[in-house]
Structures are given as C-alpha cells and as structure tokens.
Scaffold this active site. Structure first.
Site, PDB file in Angstrom:
ATOM      1  N   GLY A 351      25.625  -9.165 -43.066  1.00 43.89           N
ATOM      2  CA  GLY A 351      24.651 -10.246 -43.216  1.00 43.89           C
ATOM      3  C   GLY A 351      25.252 -11.614 -42.962  1.00 43.89           C
ATOM      4  O   GLY A 351      24.574 -12.519 -42.454  1.00 43.89           O
ATOM      5  N   GLU A 374      25.749 -18.020 -12.343  1.00 43.62           N
ATOM      6  CA  GLU A 374      26.657 -17.692 -11.238  1.00 43.62           C
ATOM      7  C   GLU A 374      26.464 -16.254 -10.763  1.00 43.62           C
ATOM      8  O   GLU A 374      27.401 -15.563 -10.375  1.00 43.62           O
ATOM      9  CB  GLU A 374      28.113 -17.977 -11.626  1.00 43.62           C
ATOM     10  CG  GLU A 374      28.272 -19.389 -12.152  1.00 43.62           C
ATOM     11  CD  GLU A 374      29.582 -20.048 -11.801  1.00 43.62           C
ATOM     12  OE1 GLU A 374      30.266 -19.580 -10.892  1.00 43.62           O
ATOM     13  OE2 GLU A 374      29.904 -21.041 -12.446  1.00 43.62           O
ATOM     14  N   THR A 376      23.479 -13.012 -11.701  1.00 42.25           N
ATOM     15  CA  THR A 376      23.208 -12.107 -12.812  1.00 42.25           C
ATOM     16  C   THR A 376      23.995 -10.807 -12.672  1.00 42.25           C
ATOM     17  O   THR A 376      24.523 -10.485 -11.600  1.00 42.25           O
ATOM     18  CB  THR A 376      21.710 -11.748 -12.862  1.00 42.25           C
ATOM     19  OG1 THR A 376      21.371 -11.050 -11.651  1.00 42.25           O
ATOM     20  CG2 THR A 376      20.842 -12.988 -12.999  1.00 42.25           C
TER      21      THR A 376
END
Length: 400
Positions: A351, A374, A376
């Site tokens: 958490g 630059e 994907t």
C-alpha cells in the site's frame, strides 16, 4: 567539473575526462537532485539553481562536438551518462535532452557550416533551448504521415501546420521543424527540416500539457501559421535531408532512451531492496519472504540484461555496424523492462507504494512514457521484425 576541449572536430572526449564527468554527474544527481524530487513533482518545475548547475557542468552540450563548445561524448559515453541521469526524476534529463539529442543531433549531422556556427555553441551552453518539432496528431511514430507544409515564396519558405507534445516548447528559442515540401515520390518522402526561431511571426505555443508523469518537464502544442523563414533555414540546404535526419536522430535517441530506462530501473530496484530489508510483516522483514525475493530477482535480472543490451547497442552505433535494428531492440526491451520493474517495485512496497511522496509511485508514472516517445514499442517491433525478414531475403538473394 572541467574537460579539455578543442576546436578539432576529430577529437573525442578522453577516458580520464569522461570518468571525472561521470563521477561528478553521479554526485550531482544523487546528492542534489534526488533530495528535491518531491519538490519538482509538486511544483512541476526544475529549480533554477539546478538548471544553473547543469549548465555549469556542461550537461546542455554533453553530446555536442567539442569544436562547438560541447563535451563531445560519443554514444558509448552518452549511455553511461544517461544511466546516471535516469536514476532521478526524468524531468532533469528532459531539461537538456533535446539540445543533446533529437534536435541538436539534426544540426550536428546535417546542418550547414553556417547553421552550426549560428546555433550550436548556444545550444551546447544552454543559452539556446532547441525543441524537436516532428510529432503531429496524425503522425507520431511514423513521420512519413506528417501534414505540416512548407511552400516556397520567392527565396523564402512559408510553414503552416501544428505539432503536438513538443518538449520544452514553452521555453524554446529554436524549433527544429519537419514539414512536407511535396508529396512522396520516387526521389523520396518529400520531408524537409527547417530551423525556426521561436520569436518568428506566426509561431504560437499553446498552454502547458497536463501529463500523467514527468512533472517538471513541459510539453505543448506549437502552431505555425504561414511562418516565413529564409532559404538559409533549410537544414543542409536540401529538401531531401528531412526524413533521413528524423530517422537518424530518432534511432540514436532510442539508445539514449533505453539507457534512461535502465537508470530508472536501477533506482526502482534500489528502492525495493532497501524497503524489503527494513519493512516488516508480522515481525519479519519482508525481504525474508521467498516471494518477495523472487520479485527482487526478476528486477535485478531485467536491470543487468538491459544494461548489457544498451552498451552493446551503443557500441554498434559508434562502430557503425548496426544503426537500425540494435537501437530499436534496446529501446523495446529496456522500456518494457523498466515498466515491469516499476510495477514490481510498487508491489513490493504494498500500500505504501501507491502513495504520493514515495519514489516508486512517481517512477511508476514516469516510466510509462518511455514506451511511447521516440517510437512506440509497436513501431520498434515492426522495425525489428521487418528488418530481420529483409536481412534474410538479402542473404538468400546473395546465395543464388
């Protein structure tokens, strides 16, 4: 931090100077920037004194040749520096990334002597901020689809179009603008690149984008409405330079981005190990639990593999043995890897890892962009897969 500089374009940064610069950068990142990461995240700005320190260290021109006032790092040295810069908020590197990378390298590799003389010393010193204006709404990872146009008007060019997500647009002095001068034909894709000072009439920069992460690094839309520039603004003096300049600069930049990813992954790993060694559950340090150890092992494996891959890709670039597939392979693996390492870091923190003001929460947000810009991950896969098939066909053809 000082390095011996020269006007000789063939001289490279020597190993002793490079080691000093790397050590100084590590100290700067870890002792000066890391303690102020939360401030940068909350204010969405890099403190002025950090910017000044980066300029004084020569970081705005680490990849600019020494003859133009830079440090003259080659890509093998560049990636070692990038892994250090990647250890902290990625906004630090973004502050001077385009000067050294995709914008500055267009000038270094393709500019005329007049263009280099006019701009490169200012870029290297940080007095000039250069932005790479390529991406459009319908042309991101594939520059061939861009719609911004440049048409001749006497001896001048008129540029009209819109660019999106342009890093440092709000503080840029110079835009390196890609525009279509004609439809693609047998002579090439018809894309040229122009140097457009930000104060040129017709240039309008939009408001700052609101992003998931990378607080402290600004991007914005840039509009070009009949912007008039002289023929001397055409990079390389040729209409056919643009597409090649874009592809080369992006390929080189992919190796650099991969190195940044390794730096971020190392930071996420270090935060995870430190937390696992001290946080307890039921009176037992969580690092003693085998499932947590397995996550740490996966993180460490990714970091080591990524570091080796980045170094290999950089060496291939410098030796000019692979400037197409290796950059895409390094970027694909390392940017996907850091996402997995960051996700495991949040999981190890439980958490706490979901809370703001915890480093791994910011890292988790920041690294998501690395798989997008630059080129994907999908574009990298197409480059790699298509390149392998082409190599096989060429080999088969040569055996006939």
């Amino acid at each position: 931090m000082t390095a011996t500089v020269t006007s000789d374009p063939t001289v490279q940064l020597d190993d002793d100077d490079f080691r000093d610069i790397l050590a100084h950068t590590r100290t700067f990142v870890r002792n000066v920037v890391v303690p102020r990461e939360q401030e940068i995240d909350e204010t969405d700005a890099i403190p002025a004194e950090i910017r000044t320190a980066a300029k004084d260290m020569g970081l705005f021109g680490f990849a600019t040749p020494q003859q133009w006032g830079g440090l003259g790092m080659n890509l093998v040295q560049d990636v070692e520096l990038a892994m250090e810069l990647g250890y902290t908020t990625l906004a630090l590197r973004s502050m001077f990334g385009t000067n050294n990378g995709i914008a500055g390298q267009v000038l270094v590799s393709y500019g005329t002597e007049e263009q280099k003389t006019t701009w490169l010393e200012g870029i290297a010193s940080g007095e000039v901020v250069a932005s790479f204006a390529l991406t459009e709404a319908g042309a991101g990872s594939n520059p061939a689809g861009l719609r911004t146009k440049a048409v001749r008007d006497g001896d001048d060019w008129l540029i009209t179009g819109e660019k999106r997500f342009i890093t440092n647009a709000l503080i840029a002095n110079l835009f390196v603008v890609f525009a279509r001068t004609r439809s693609a034909d047998s002579d090439g894709p018809g894309i040229a690149v122009f140097l457009v000072p930000s104060d040129t009439p017709g240039v309008q920069v939009g408001s700052k984008d609101r992003k998931m992460g990378h607080a402290g690094s600004t991007t914005a839309t840039v509009h070009f409405d009949g912007v008039r520039v002289p023929s001397s603004a055409l990079v390389g003096g040729s209409e056919d330079v643009g597409y090649r300049a874009a592809m080369t600069s992006l390929a080189r930049g992919r190796v650099h981005v991969a190195a940044l990813a390794v730096g971020q992954a190392q930071r996420a790993l270090d935060e995870s190990v430190a937390y696992a060694a001290t946080a307890t559950q039921g009176g037992t340090a969580i690092g003693d639990f085998q499932l947590v150890q397995a996550m740490l092992a996966d993180q460490q494996t990714g970091v080591m593999a990524g570091r080796a891959l980045v170094r290999d890709a950089a060496r291939s670039w410098v030796e000019d043995t692979d400037r197409r597939l290796a950059p895409s392979i390094a970027k694909l693996y390392c940017t996907e890897m850091v996402g997995k390492v960051a996700d495991l870091a949040v999981q190890i923190h439980g958490g706490s890892g979901y809370m703001r003001e915890v480093a791994v929460e910011r890292i988790y947000r920041d690294v998501r962009l690395l798989c997008l810009y630059e080129g994907t991950s999908e574009i990298q896969r197409l480059i790699i897969g298509g390149g392998l098939v082409k190599q096989a066909r060429n080999t088969a053809g040569g055996q006939r």
